[in-house]
Design an enzyme around this catalytic site. Structure first.
Site, mmCIF file in Angstrom:
data_model
loop_
_atom_site.group_PDB
_atom_site.id
_atom_site.type_symbol
_atom_site.label_atom_id
_atom_site.label_comp_id
_atom_site.label_asym_id
_atom_site.label_seq_id
_atom_site.Cartn_x
_atom_site.Cartn_y
_atom_site.Cartn_z
ATOM 1 C CG ASP A 265 -2.136 0.877 1.006
ATOM 2 O OD1 ASP A 265 -3.155 0.690 1.684
ATOM 3 O OD2 ASP A 265 -2.053 1.784 0.132
HETATM 4 C C1 GLC Z 1 -4.302 4.403 -0.279
HETATM 5 C C2 GLC Z 1 -5.191 3.200 -0.029
HETATM 6 C C3 GLC Z 1 -5.147 2.192 -1.135
HETATM 7 C C4 GLC Z 1 -4.933 2.917 -2.457
HETATM 8 C C5 GLC Z 1 -3.542 3.479 -2.407
HETATM 9 C C6 GLC Z 1 -3.252 4.339 -3.651
HETATM 10 O O1 GLC Z 1 -3.738 4.848 0.897
HETATM 11 O O2 GLC Z 1 -5.031 2.532 1.217
HETATM 12 O O3 GLC Z 1 -6.397 1.459 -1.136
HETATM 13 O O4 GLC Z 1 -5.083 2.032 -3.557
HETATM 14 O O5 GLC Z 1 -3.289 4.256 -1.250
HETATM 15 O O6 GLC Z 1 -4.076 5.455 -3.648
#
Ligand code: GLC
Length: 738
Positions: A265
């Site tokens: 993430d």
């Molecule tokens: C965010 C989310 C994730 C998302 C990623 C990119 O913090 O937790 O679901 O796809 O970052 O935006």
């Protein structure tokens, strides 16, 4: 003769199999076996090229290998639609003029359709938009289990039951990937609330892990064939999920044989050593220490960038782990960016809008419908009053990374007005003031919802308007702002915000023909439930929201949705809250409710929910015949077929989700009263009868015995229960496991 020979030789040449590709590097040959392409590319890469390949080069992209002609890998949010383009290293949109999208209903709505065909339609449609935007990885779907009604991101997930989420995630993944776009199933794992999401250290027993929180991910990998998985922010037993030995190496790659890439993430990586050894393959979004966001060469400071290279150069670590990461990223690239057979996709097509509307119509749940309040019959109507901020507020802007820049969003009010036309007057009054904002990452709703009137004045206006109306539709619920249905924060209570209860009670007192339509991704308390004749859970429906809602309100579509999660009467009726094991204590939380999540907890405690898991009404009625089994017992190899006749006893066509629950009448370890183990949505014409059959094998009888570390099925008596919801069982039949 001569001519004939000439002709033959020409034909021979014409029929000879022309080589599809001139001899060249195997990795560039699209028809070569993918593993040969991987090994060939790997062998040609330098150490620095390998290090570059496994971490981001911008906010949403990773570099390929320019020297070898291996393209970059582009990712995009989100689970409900394709996020607008952002600047190289920003979250804000780049104000392109070609990247508005179709917003599909939130995944709770998809789950509420209980229809894998809708999941396939969803994956196909959103996959086509990702492909058209030339994205290689779609950062979704999310399948974290709904454990508390306060989790800000439940709207992005598929409810409280692992079997339902497992059945619904597989077609979504398969259809997305048919576009040459990887699904990136998230957030792996046990990321079930937003409070302190980057630091909370979660622990739970293995039964809960294997029986509740992992199944949907397992199905996505083993049946869906997911090409990538996103590690979650939280820790599990002291290790961040983005580099967690047990979750990634032992279970995901070991037990499940996952051959894709684990993507962190954004900002989920915290340690180079753990990232090297514990199964992470691609690092995104790290806030680099010592450098502000966006500073030059910030990406070289990623945990799997220079720090990793230096460890190798200092001889502190070999390159075996690096080669495995590179193989997985190359495999992901060959399946997507370098897949020459991928289609071209499409964007904002009428098919996509039709898909969004159909999924919405099938996902809306009719919770209550006394005195046949619904569907509205326009013939007898002169004035319809619509009340509530959510009747007009754009819901595709906000909520976190799933926020979108849509080409259009039909509001509930717009949809009702379009459906009514000039056949009746449609009046809208505010009812309450909630969140007047309307901007996220540079995308603005363009709405000015400012209203300085007092709650009292707004209620008085609503009551006055509702007096004497032929129908009143209150459109309320939650929204996508902080501490509502929004990433990064959790709700503060089960109650509806903004004093909506006062408005609803005032309306109910003045007009009996009241419908409450709740726009939300979470359960809410309903102290007024007995005073309101008709209640609908209408979710976040995306671009076609108003049209889908109006279609059900006026009976063009017969509602067939069923709740993918329980509505508790009170927060403390929920297992996570009853055991106080949701929010961290000293940074940690232990899921004391174990396997007893959702209806599993409510039934263990004997607590009646406000509305039960699997509940949903129709404008017609269904009758169930006797539940039968074609044998009295099975062994570990046999199949027992549970059957039931279902008849549409009403006067209009409709669909019923017939549900199978299994109960283990005697087990050496505690088990839920019953568990969902099958469902089928059947379309029935008035008077039509169909037989629904559920094949049951020993697999459906097993539970995870954490004392042995394996799935076991114990001999003895089981009960198959068939019903229209977890709380509406229409028949049972017992059988033995020999
Ligand atoms: C965010 C989310 C994730 C998302 C990623 C990119 O913090 O937790 O679901 O796809 O970052 O935006």
């Amino acid at each position: 003769m001569q001519l004939q020979v000439g002709l033959l030789s020409m034909m021979a040449v014409a029929c000879a199999p022309t080589p599809k590709h001139t001899a060249g590097p195997v990795y560039l040959d699209p028809d070569a076996p993918i593993e040969e392409r991987v090994e060939d590319a790997l062998a040609r890469m330098t150490l620095r090229e390998k290090i570059a390949l496994i971490h981001a080069q911008s906010k949403f992209s990773a570099p390929g290998v320019p020297r070898l002609g291996i393209p970059e890998l582009w990712t995009t949010d989100g689970p409900h639609g394709i996020r607008p383009e952002v600047l190289w290293d920003e979250w804000d949109q780049a104000s392109w003029t070609n990247d508005s999208c179709v917003a599909y209903p939130a995944l709770t709505c998809l789950a509420a359709t209980w229809n894998p065909e809708m999941a396939a339609l969803y994956g196909k449609s959103i996959g086509e938009e990702a492909r058209y935007r030339e994205k290689d990885v779609l950062l979704g779907p999310g399948v974290n289990i709904y454990r508390t009604p306060l989790n800000g991101r439940n709207f992005e997930y598929m409810g409280e039951d692992p079997y339902l989420a497992s059945r619904m995630v597989v077609p979504y993944v398969q259809e997305v990937q048919k576009n040459g776009v990887a699904a990136c199933v998230k957030h792996y794992a046990i990321n079930n609330e937003e409070t302190h999401r980057h630091t909370i250290d979660v622990d739970l027993d293995d039964r809960a892990l294997y029986e509740i929180y992992l199944p949907a991910f397992k199905a996505a990998v083993e049946e869906g064939g997911a090409w990538s998985i996103m590690g979650a922010y939280n820790l599990y037993r002291g290790q961040h999920c983005c580099h967690n030995q047990r979750l990634l190496n032992d279970i995901l790659k070991g037990e499940w044989g996952f051959d894709g890439a684990v993507i962190s993430d954004w900002g989920g990586v915290h340690d180079t050593n753990e990232a090297i050894h514990n199964g992470l393959d691609l690092e995104f979004g790290t806030w680099t220490d010592g450098l502000t966001m966006g500073a030059t060469n910030a990406y070289d400071n990623y945990y799997m960038a220079e720090p990793y290279l230096q460890k190798i150069e200092r001889g502190e670590v070999g390159t075996d782990e690096l080669d495995d990461k590179v193989r997985r990223v190359l495999r992901l690239t060959f399946r997507t960016a370098m897949n020459p057979y991928k289609p071209f996709g499409s964007m904002r097509s009428e098919e996509h809008y039709a898909a969004a509307r159909r999924i919405g119509e099938e996902g809306i749940v009719l919770l209550r419908n006394e005195n046949k309040t619904l569907p509205f019959d326009l013939d007898g109507m002169k004035r319809i009053v619509v009340v509530g901020e959510n009747a007009v507020k754009m819901m595709t802007v906000g909520g976190g990374s799933s926020s979108l820049k849509v080409q259009r969003e039909v509001s509930p009010l717009d949809g009702i007005r379009a459906r009514v036309g000039d056949r009746a007057e449609v009046v809208w009054v505010r009812g309450y003031v909630g969140d007047v904002g309307g901007e996220y990452n540079g995308v603005t709703s363009g709405q000015n919802l400012r209203d300085d009137r007092s709650a009292g004045a707004l209620i008085a206006e609503a009551v006055e308007a509702a007096r004497g109306a032929d129908a009143v539709v209150f459109v309320g619920g939650l929204n996508k702002s902080d501490r509502q249905d929004c990433e990064g924060t959790d709700r503060e209570g089960l109650e509806l915000p903004y004093e909506q209860d006062r408005v609803i009670e005032a309306l109910a007192a003045v007009n009996p023909r009241l419908v409450v339509a709740l726009v939300s991704g979470n359960a809410v308390a309903m102290p007024w439930v007995e005073q309101v004749p008709a209640i609908m859970q209408v979710w976040y429906l995306g671009s076609e929201a108003g049209n889908a809602l109006a279609s059900v309100l006026f009976g063009d579509a017969n509602p067939s949705g069923k709740l993918p999660f329980s509505f508790p009467v009170r927060l403390e009726d929920n297992g996570a809250h009853a055991t106080d094991s949701i929010f961290p204590h000293d940074g940690k939380t232990y899921y004391k409710d174990g396997i007893f999540v959702g209806y599993r907890w409510l039934e263990k405690e004997g607590t009646t929910p406000l509305f039960a898991f699997g509940h949903g009404l129709s404008y017609t009625t269904f009758e169930y015949g006797a539940v039968t089994a074609d044998r009295k017992s099975i062994d570990e190899r046999g199949t027992l077929n549970v059957s039931v006749e279902v008849t549409n006893t009403g006067d209009r066509a409709g669909a019923e989700v017939v549900q199978l629950y299994l109960a283990d009448c005697e087990s050496s370890l505690p088990r839920p009263v019953k568990e969902l183990k099958g469902f089928e949505k059947v379309q029935l014409e008035p008077g039509e009868t169909k037989v629904v059959t559920f094949p049951v094998t020993v697999e459906a009888l097993k539970y995870y015995d954490d004392t042995q570390g394996r799935w076991v099925a114990e001999k003895g008596t089981f009960e198959a229960m068939v019903g229209a919801s977890s709380a509406d069982i229409r028949g049972t039949v017992a059988f033995e496991l020999k």
